[in-house]
Design a protein around this motif. Structure first.
Motif, PDB file in Angstrom:
ATOM      1  N   ALA A 228      -7.305   8.237   6.839  1.00 17.38           N
ATOM      2  CA  ALA A 228      -6.107   6.948   6.303  1.00 17.38           C
ATOM      3  C   ALA A 228      -7.207   5.840   6.559  1.00 17.38           C
ATOM      4  O   ALA A 228      -6.803   4.677   6.356  1.00 17.38           O
ATOM      5  CB  ALA A 228      -4.969   7.388   6.410  1.00 17.38           C
ATOM      6  N   ALA A 229      -6.517   6.116   7.747  1.00 17.18           N
ATOM      7  CA  ALA A 229      -7.079   4.886   9.033  1.00 17.18           C
ATOM      8  C   ALA A 229      -8.531   4.318   8.643  1.00 17.18           C
ATOM      9  O   ALA A 229      -8.834   2.521   7.891  1.00 17.18           O
ATOM     10  CB  ALA A 229      -7.071   5.000  10.325  1.00 17.18           C
TER      11      ALA A 229
ATOM     12  N   LEU B  61      -9.865   4.546   5.014  1.00 15.43           N
ATOM     13  CA  LEU B  61      -9.289   3.519   4.151  1.00 15.43           C
ATOM     14  C   LEU B  61      -8.310   2.103   4.558  1.00 15.43           C
ATOM     15  O   LEU B  61      -8.774   2.324   3.637  1.00 15.43           O
ATOM     16  CB  LEU B  61      -8.401   4.355   3.035  1.00 15.43           C
ATOM     17  N   GLY B  62      -7.353   2.007   5.063  1.00 15.04           N
ATOM     18  CA  GLY B  62      -6.786   1.073   5.684  1.00 15.04           C
ATOM     19  C   GLY B  62      -7.834  -0.152   5.508  1.00 15.04           C
ATOM     20  O   GLY B  62      -7.530  -1.511   5.730  1.00 15.04           O
ATOM     21  N   GLY B  63      -8.902   0.785   6.703  1.00 13.94           N
ATOM     22  CA  GLY B  63      -9.563  -0.751   7.516  1.00 13.94           C
ATOM     23  C   GLY B  63     -10.994  -1.308   6.322  1.00 13.94           C
ATOM     24  O   GLY B  63     -10.834  -2.363   6.406  1.00 13.94           O
TER      25      GLY B  63
ATOM     26  N   ARG C 299       1.767   9.890   5.322  1.00 14.02           N
ATOM     27  CA  ARG C 299       0.263   9.100   5.853  1.00 14.02           C
ATOM     28  C   ARG C 299       0.778   7.481   5.813  1.00 14.02           C
ATOM     29  O   ARG C 299      -0.398   6.519   6.860  1.00 14.02           O
ATOM     30  CB  ARG C 299      -0.622   8.983   5.172  1.00 14.02           C
TER      31      ARG C 299
ATOM     32  N   LEU D 159      -2.717  -9.019  10.476  1.00  5.97           N
ATOM     33  CA  LEU D 159      -1.469  -9.294   9.599  1.00  5.97           C
ATOM     34  C   LEU D 159      -0.891  -9.040  10.144  1.00  5.97           C
ATOM     35  O   LEU D 159      -0.422  -8.249  11.327  1.00  5.97           O
ATOM     36  CB  LEU D 159      -2.472  -8.160   8.821  1.00  5.97           C
TER      37      LEU D 159
ATOM     38  N   ILE E 210      -9.323  -1.339   3.503  1.00  5.56           N
ATOM     39  CA  ILE E 210      -8.419  -2.241   2.601  1.00  5.56           C
ATOM     40  C   ILE E 210      -8.429  -3.608   3.457  1.00  5.56           C
ATOM     41  O   ILE E 210      -8.254  -4.456   2.446  1.00  5.56           O
ATOM     42  CB  ILE E 210      -7.000  -1.312   2.096  1.00  5.56           C
ATOM     43  N   ALA E 211      -8.651  -3.392   4.741  1.00  3.26           N
ATOM     44  CA  ALA E 211      -8.655  -4.596   5.556  1.00  3.26           C
ATOM     45  C   ALA E 211     -10.033  -5.766   4.889  1.00  3.26           C
ATOM     46  O   ALA E 211     -10.137  -6.501   5.951  1.00  3.26           O
ATOM     47  CB  ALA E 211      -8.413  -4.847   6.402  1.00  3.26           C
TER      48      ALA E 211
ATOM     49  N   ALA F 248      -0.530   5.754   9.240  1.00  4.76           N
ATOM     50  CA  ALA F 248      -2.053   5.965   9.509  1.00  4.76           C
ATOM     51  C   ALA F 248      -2.790   5.472   8.727  1.00  4.76           C
ATOM     52  O   ALA F 248      -3.560   4.426   8.886  1.00  4.76           O
ATOM     53  CB  ALA F 248      -2.373   7.137   9.173  1.00  4.76           C
ATOM     54  N   PHE F 249      -2.786   4.461   8.350  1.00  2.19           N
ATOM     55  CA  PHE F 249      -3.174   3.652   6.936  1.00  2.19           C
ATOM     56  C   PHE F 249      -2.904   2.754   7.581  1.00  2.19           C
ATOM     57  O   PHE F 249      -3.645   1.623   7.863  1.00  2.19           O
ATOM     58  CB  PHE F 249      -2.659   3.598   5.527  1.00  2.19           C
TER      59      PHE F 249
ATOM     60  N   ALA G 216      -8.549  -3.242  11.901  1.00  6.34           N
ATOM     61  CA  ALA G 216      -9.576  -3.828  11.153  1.00  6.34           C
ATOM     62  C   ALA G 216      -8.916  -5.079  11.353  1.00  6.34           C
ATOM     63  O   ALA G 216     -10.017  -5.923  11.155  1.00  6.34           O
ATOM     64  CB  ALA G 216      -9.667  -2.991   9.950  1.00  6.34           C
ATOM     65  N   ASN G 217      -8.279  -5.987  10.315  1.00  7.12           N
ATOM     66  CA  ASN G 217      -7.572  -6.987  10.606  1.00  7.12           C
ATOM     67  C   ASN G 217      -6.060  -7.678  11.304  1.00  7.12           C
ATOM     68  O   ASN G 217      -5.112  -7.015  10.998  1.00  7.12           O
ATOM     69  CB  ASN G 217      -7.228  -7.549   9.349  1.00  7.12           C
TER      70      ASN G 217
ATOM     71  N   THR H 157      -1.924   1.898  10.558  1.00  8.33           N
ATOM     72  CA  THR H 157      -3.100   1.869  12.038  1.00  8.33           C
ATOM     73  C   THR H 157      -4.633   0.902  10.962  1.00  8.33           C
ATOM     74  O   THR H 157      -4.865   0.663  12.248  1.00  8.33           O
ATOM     75  CB  THR H 157      -3.199   3.359  12.428  1.00  8.33           C
ATOM     76  N   GLY H 158      -5.067   1.712  10.396  1.00  2.00           N
ATOM     77  CA  GLY H 158      -5.981   1.163   9.590  1.00  2.00           C
ATOM     78  C   GLY H 158      -6.399  -0.004   9.644  1.00  2.00           C
ATOM     79  O   GLY H 158      -7.360  -1.166   9.977  1.00  2.00           O
ATOM     80  N   VAL H 159      -5.678  -0.331   8.931  1.00  2.64           N
ATOM     81  CA  VAL H 159      -5.370  -2.123   8.516  1.00  2.64           C
ATOM     82  C   VAL H 159      -5.367  -3.286   9.946  1.00  2.64           C
ATOM     83  O   VAL H 159      -5.279  -4.046   9.707  1.00  2.64           O
ATOM     84  CB  VAL H 159      -4.312  -2.024   7.246  1.00  2.64           C
TER      85      VAL H 159
ATOM     86  N   LEU I  37       0.718  -1.397  -0.145  1.00  2.22           N
ATOM     87  CA  LEU I  37      -0.150   0.071   0.066  1.00  2.22           C
ATOM     88  C   LEU I  37       1.046   1.316   0.124  1.00  2.22           C
ATOM     89  O   LEU I  37       1.370   1.699   1.113  1.00  2.22           O
ATOM     90  CB  LEU I  37      -0.657   0.135   1.185  1.00  2.22           C
TER      91      LEU I  37
END
Lengths: 268, 64, 377
Positions: free
Chosen positions: C63-64, C66-68, A72, A87, C70-71, A75-76, A83-84, A78-80, A66
């Motif tokens: 950003a987060a 979008l990250g969520g 960022r 990983l 993507i996951a 920040a991305f 959410a899961n 952290t979201g990934v 990604l």
């Protein structure tokens, strides 16, 4: 041949875009060996990056990659990760990406202690845009935007991370290609937010302006100016002048963010 | 002392940065037409420093 | 059996809609007047196996989010005013990389900090053109608390179906208003999940569209390893400097919205059939307009209300029916004439557009609209 990188490289993407003598290829190789040695499945690895030379790395390696916006990466990531959490998330970026435009994300990722490994490629300059001074450019050094020498004070990235609450902080250089791999593996194994700052040479953007143009010379410079942390701690302030410590600088245990959140909200 | 059977240099990947040549402790490599080249295979002690520090996947050392 | 009816606040109804649609990840940053969305989801999400995170700033929240996604999680963020301005950078990333998610903008006064606790409708053009570069846009404009719920579900459906960020463009009045809401049972409302690839991972091309213009999207970690970049990219996801291909891909993205106008655009046309005067109003202003239309009708004035629930893409096709047919068009809005420009673009002077533009942080009074109707040009 001591190691076959092809399993982890995307077909047809090498040669990479980095300039002749750029240290980032050395970092990529150490990182591949570290991921191989920890044995993560490629499908389970997510790699995020921001903008800049360092941030082009994920395009070359065969993971879930990604390439985001400037600063960022974390920040991305952290979201990934939230959410899961299954990983294995590796976030990377350069000194400008992570500590200037991405500085807020950097300190808060440290504070949260989320189980992400962060690599900061520190080459003391904005390379992609052609050599402007960054938060780590040494005072007095030349840059295209510091034609009279840099007036700014510098960030010590590792100390910044420790101060912000990261639980594993290490520093290495591209001279130390094998120790770098070991430190990266340690960072992967650490539960919580881990960071490895990697000092790398930018012969094109930094070296030419500062009479350090030889790539090998820049690697030799790293060898001469770095001191193993055990040795560093025994040195006087005078001996430390102009040098920097390498190795594991900080390693503590604290509750990991997602685990703590899940326990707190009744999810675990 | 270990020896090398072969040093493979991929000229299409080599960007001519000279890291391998300058860091070689036994002077086994040289520059030829702006690319790395083997100067003297017999001198090579297979320390792998060149392979490890090549940023471009352009050099591989095969031990004897 | 009678439906369950709840007395909900507008922002609360957004949360109900999001959870109904299957949202299981929220990343946000506190900002008035949207904060209730974060507060409620912080409490509700974990009970459904989802997670909430309060990020360090608005950029990180976008950003987060979008990250969520993507996951693999349906993801939401909510904001207002300056927060929406800050989100623009990563919103653009979401468009270029085609990541589904929903952004709620509870509009307040502006620019800058403006009038933080009062309503506004000044972000219509920002929603469409706020991030740099050309891109398609879907933005929905509910007028009631019930619509806050239903349109949030629809926003998620459109995001998932067309693989793109979708904006719910509401305002402080509806966000903080309380009304009775009929709660949908499972199955009452359609819920759409994104297309995921079924091919062999080695054949997967993350940006190769199918017949509907949309490519299936794999979750990171699902066995389809691929590259996402904010650079213009080829169907395989890797960057390309080929300007012609970049142009073709951006046009393809625009077309995936344009070609599905009939599915995306919803307009409520009230008493428009015989109307000589048309009121074009959206969001909370449409509530005042409805009242004004009813009062005018009671006096025998032939006036109708054209109320778009989809403001972007702009309801050109619906509005064109009135070109040259109605004698007057009045556009009341809580800004200095943003949608009025679009109405002018569509009607091309037949008739001229008359505006009621107000940015004093007060709702536009039905009487103001009624006076305009009765006052003539």
């Amino acid at each position: 041949m001591s190691y076959d990188y092809s399993k982890y490289l995307r077909k047809g993407k090498i040669p990479h875009i980095w300039c002749p003598g750029c240290g980032y290829g050395i970092i990529m190789k150490s990182m591949i060996r570290a991921i191989d040695s920890i044995g993560w499945e490629k499908d389970d690895v997510v790699m995020t990056s921001g903008i800049g030379c360092a941030s082009r790395l994920p395009g070359y390696v065969d993971f879930n990659t990604l390439h985001t916006t400037h600063g960022r990466s974390l920040a991305f990531a952290t979201g990934v990760k939230v959410a899961n959490p299954k990983l294995n998330v590796i976030a990377m970026g350069g000194d400008g990406d992570m500590t200037a435009i991405g500085g807020n994300h950097f300190i808060h990722a440290c504070r949260r202690n989320i189980n992400i490994t962060c690599f900061v490629f520190n080459n003391f300059i904005y390379g992609m845009t052609g050599g402007q001074y960054s938060p780590t450019t040494p005072k007095g050094s030349r840059a295209t935007t510091a034609p009279f020498g840099n007036s700014d004070n510098q960030f010590d990235i590792a100390q910044l991370a420790i101060g912000a609450g990261a639980t594993f902080v290490a520093r290495t250089t591209t001279y130390h290609a094998v120790p770098m791999e070991k430190l990266m593996k340690q960072a992967f194994e650490h539960k919580g937010f881990s960071i490895v700052e990697i000092i790398a040479g930018c012969p094109t953007g930094y070296g030419r302006k500062n009479k350090l143009a030889s790539p090998a010379g820049m690697i030799e410079w790293q060898k001469e100016h770095s001191v193993a942390i055990a040795q560093w701690e025994k040195m006087s302030e005078e001996e430390k002048a102009g040098k920097f410590p390498i190795g594991v600088l900080h390693d503590v245990e604290k509750p990991e963010y997602v685990e703590a959140y899940d326990a707190n909200v009744g999810l675990s | 002392m270990a020896k090398a059977e072969k040093i493979e240099i991929y000229v299409n990947l080599c960007k001519g940065c000279e890291i391998c040549v300058e860091l070689c402790p036994v002077d086994a490599l040289e520059m030829k037409d702006f690319k790395a080249a083997v100067k003297d295979l017999d001198k090579c002690i297979a320390c792998m420093q060149c392979e490890l520090r090549c940023p471009d996947f352009a050099i591989e050392v095969y031990k004897k | 059996m009678a439906k369950q009816v709840k007395f909900l606040q507008g922002n609360e109804a957004v949360c109900e809609g999001a959870l109904y649609a299957g949202c299981r990840f929220y990343a946000g940053y506190p900002i008035t007047p949207s904060t209730e969305v974060a507060e409620i989801l912080a409490a509700r999400l974990p009970k459904l196996g989802g997670r909430f995170i309060q990020m360090e700033d608005e950029l990180a929240a976008m950003a987060a989010t979008l990250g969520g996604s993507i996951a693999g999680k349906k993801s939401l963020t909510a904001t207002s005013g300056p927060g929406m301005s800050l989100k623009m950078e990563n919103l653009g990333y979401g468009y270029l990389t085609e990541i589904p998610c929903v952004i709620v903008n509870v509009m307040r006064g502006g620019p800058s900090t403006g009038l933080p606790t009062g309503p506004g409708q000044s972000d219509v053009m920002q929603a469409r053109w706020g991030t740099h570069g050309d891109h398609p846009c879907i933005a929905l404009t509910p007028s009631t608390v019930q619509e806050q719920l239903n349109e949030t579900v629809r926003a998620f459906n459109l995001a998932e179906k067309y693989r793109m960020p979708v904006i719910l463009l509401t305002d402080e009045i509806i966000g903080h208003m309380r009304e009775a809401v009929e709660m949908p049972e499972p199955g009452d409302l359609t819920v759409i999940d994104r297309k995921r690839p079924t091919c062999d991972p080695k054949d997967y091309l993350p940006y190769k569209p199918e017949a509907d213009g949309v490519a299936p999207m794999a979750d990171f970690g699902s066995g389809y390893r691929y590259h996402i970049t904010g650079l213009n990219h080829l169907p395989d996801g890797f960057p390309s400097n080929d300007g012609k291909l970049a142009q073709a891909d951006e046009i393809r993205q625009q077309k995936k919205v344009d070609d599905h106008y009939d599915e995306i655009v919803v307009v409520d046309e009230m008493m428009c059939d015989d109307a000589e005067i048309l009121i074009f109003a959206f969001g909370s202003t449409a509530r005042s307009a409805k009242e004004a239309v009813q009062m005018a009708r009671a006096e025998g004035i032939k006036v109708g209300l054209f109320r778009p629930l989809t403001i972007w893409p702009f309801p050109d096709k619906h509005l064109l029916k009135y070109k040259g047919k109605v004698k007057r068009v009045i556009v009341p809005e809580m800004n200095l004439g943003q949608t009025a420009l679009e109405v002018e673009r569509v009607l091309k002077g037949s008739p001229e557009v008359e505006g009621i533009f107000q940015i004093d942080s007060e709702p536009i009074n039905p009487i103001t609209i009624l006076n305009k109707i009765k006052g003539g040009k």
